[in-house]
Design a protein around this motif. Sequence first.
Motif, mmCIF file in Angstrom:
data_model
loop_
_atom_site.group_PDB
_atom_site.id
_atom_site.type_symbol
_atom_site.label_atom_id
_atom_site.label_comp_id
_atom_site.label_asym_id
_atom_site.label_seq_id
_atom_site.Cartn_x
_atom_site.Cartn_y
_atom_site.Cartn_z
ATOM 1 N N GLY A 99 0.794 -1.226 0.000
ATOM 2 C CA GLY A 99 0.000 0.000 0.000
ATOM 3 C C GLY A 99 0.823 1.271 0.000
ATOM 4 N N ALA A 100 2.123 1.178 0.184
ATOM 5 C CA ALA A 100 2.983 2.369 0.206
ATOM 6 C C ALA A 100 3.426 2.715 -1.215
ATOM 7 C CB ALA A 100 4.196 2.121 1.085
ATOM 8 N N TYR A 101 3.765 3.967 -1.427
ATOM 9 C CA TYR A 101 4.255 4.409 -2.734
ATOM 10 C C TYR A 101 5.233 5.559 -2.557
ATOM 11 C CZ TYR A 101 0.611 7.981 -2.158
ATOM 12 O OH TYR A 101 -0.181 8.993 -1.685
ATOM 13 N N ARG A 102 6.059 5.765 -3.586
ATOM 14 C CA ARG A 102 7.030 6.855 -3.572
ATOM 15 C C ARG A 102 6.343 8.153 -3.991
ATOM 16 N NH1 ARG A 102 11.555 4.245 -2.616
ATOM 17 N NH2 ARG A 102 12.043 2.277 -3.612
ATOM 18 N N GLY A 103 6.810 9.249 -3.398
ATOM 19 C CA GLY A 103 6.224 10.544 -3.723
ATOM 20 C C GLY A 103 7.231 11.647 -3.493
ATOM 21 N N ARG A 104 6.759 12.859 -3.607
ATOM 22 C CA ARG A 104 7.575 14.036 -3.345
ATOM 23 C C ARG A 104 6.690 15.111 -2.748
ATOM 24 N NH1 ARG A 104 7.449 18.531 -6.382
ATOM 25 N NH2 ARG A 104 6.056 18.510 -8.143
ATOM 26 N N VAL A 158 2.249 14.116 7.920
ATOM 27 C CA VAL A 158 2.134 15.419 7.260
ATOM 28 C C VAL A 158 0.688 15.589 6.802
ATOM 29 C CG1 VAL A 158 4.529 15.522 6.487
ATOM 30 C CG2 VAL A 158 2.817 14.519 4.993
ATOM 31 N N LYS A 159 0.286 16.827 6.589
ATOM 32 C CA LYS A 159 -1.061 17.123 6.113
ATOM 33 C C LYS A 159 -1.218 16.605 4.687
ATOM 34 C CE LYS A 159 -4.719 19.566 7.374
ATOM 35 N NZ LYS A 159 -5.715 18.872 8.129
ATOM 36 N N ALA A 160 -2.303 15.894 4.427
ATOM 37 C CA ALA A 160 -2.555 15.328 3.102
ATOM 38 C C ALA A 160 -2.826 16.442 2.097
ATOM 39 C CB ALA A 160 -3.742 14.378 3.156
ATOM 40 N N GLY A 161 -2.559 16.149 0.831
ATOM 41 C CA GLY A 161 -2.782 17.118 -0.240
ATOM 42 C C GLY A 161 -1.546 17.934 -0.563
ATOM 43 N N ASN A 162 -0.460 17.748 0.187
ATOM 44 C CA ASN A 162 0.765 18.497 -0.036
ATOM 45 C C ASN A 162 1.864 17.627 -0.631
ATOM 46 O OD1 ASN A 162 -0.305 20.882 1.183
ATOM 47 N ND2 ASN A 162 -0.026 19.917 3.155
ATOM 48 N N THR A 163 1.503 16.409 -1.042
ATOM 49 C CA THR A 163 2.455 15.501 -1.650
ATOM 50 C C THR A 163 1.862 14.990 -2.962
ATOM 51 O OG1 THR A 163 1.536 13.552 -0.538
ATOM 52 C CG2 THR A 163 3.305 14.718 0.588
ATOM 53 N N GLU A 164 2.708 14.461 -3.809
ATOM 54 C CA GLU A 164 2.203 13.858 -5.036
ATOM 55 C C GLU A 164 2.991 12.598 -5.338
ATOM 56 O OE1 GLU A 164 4.549 16.439 -8.434
ATOM 57 O OE2 GLU A 164 2.562 17.093 -7.822
ATOM 58 N N LYS A 165 2.313 11.653 -5.961
ATOM 59 C CA LYS A 165 2.908 10.372 -6.311
ATOM 60 C C LYS A 165 3.865 10.590 -7.488
ATOM 61 C CE LYS A 165 1.333 5.665 -6.890
ATOM 62 N NZ LYS A 165 0.132 4.802 -7.019
ATOM 63 N N VAL A 166 5.042 9.949 -7.449
ATOM 64 C CA VAL A 166 6.002 10.158 -8.527
ATOM 65 C C VAL A 166 6.137 8.978 -9.480
ATOM 66 C CG1 VAL A 166 7.377 11.864 -7.316
ATOM 67 C CG2 VAL A 166 7.959 9.480 -7.074
ATOM 68 N N ASP A 167 5.727 7.785 -9.087
ATOM 69 C CA ASP A 167 5.821 6.663 -10.021
ATOM 70 C C ASP A 167 4.573 5.801 -9.903
ATOM 71 O OD1 ASP A 167 6.282 5.554 -7.548
ATOM 72 O OD2 ASP A 167 8.002 4.371 -8.164
ATOM 73 N N LYS A 168 4.260 5.127 -10.978
ATOM 74 C CA LYS A 168 3.091 4.243 -11.016
ATOM 75 C C LYS A 168 3.534 2.843 -10.658
ATOM 76 C CE LYS A 168 0.757 7.611 -12.892
ATOM 77 N NZ LYS A 168 0.814 8.738 -12.054
ATOM 78 N N GLN A 169 2.835 2.214 -9.736
ATOM 79 C CA GLN A 169 3.169 0.841 -9.342
ATOM 80 C C GLN A 169 1.992 -0.061 -9.584
ATOM 81 O OE1 GLN A 169 4.551 0.788 -5.325
ATOM 82 N NE2 GLN A 169 6.522 1.604 -5.885
#
Length: 169
Positions: A99-104, A158-169
């Motif tokens: 369920g985890a994913y990479r983001g920035r 961290v508060k949601a909505g301030n990150t974005e997914k960087v790769d599709k898994q």
Amino acid sequence: MLSSLTKFILGFLLAIAVLIGGGVAVALYFMNRTGIAPAKPIFSNDSPSVKAQAPKTTEPGGGKPTLKPGTQAQSSPSSTSTPTESPKATPSPKPLPSGAYRGRVSWAEGLSLRSQPNQEAERIGGVGFNQKIIVLEESEDKSWQKIRLEGSEQEGWVKAGNTEKVDKQ
């Protein structure tokens, strides 16, 4: 006699006016100085140079090892007898939990890393803009995300909505 008395009274009033004017000017100066916000403190975990400490041997998704200085890349396979340095095996990154994913971080000012998923929780660190993270989970109300800093073991909310997914898994 009247002119000297008039001069004394006018001189006395002028001296009082200068004293009052000087007092008001000094008071305004100090009130304006206390109204200026101090410079924002910079902590070691807020600095973007912290993420640059870990040496990177491959680009994400690239899969090409970097060469050490003094070695040459071969453009085509050949049967020459000159030895070439084989790429060193890098330790594979820790596998992501389900369920985890990479983001920035997409929020320009960066984010505060909190110990619990609420605004009043203790601030345990910070995450800079564009810093790579791993989103581990979301709170039940989907307003907070638990993250891990990439290349580190530090985790927090961290508060949601301030990150974005960087790769599709």
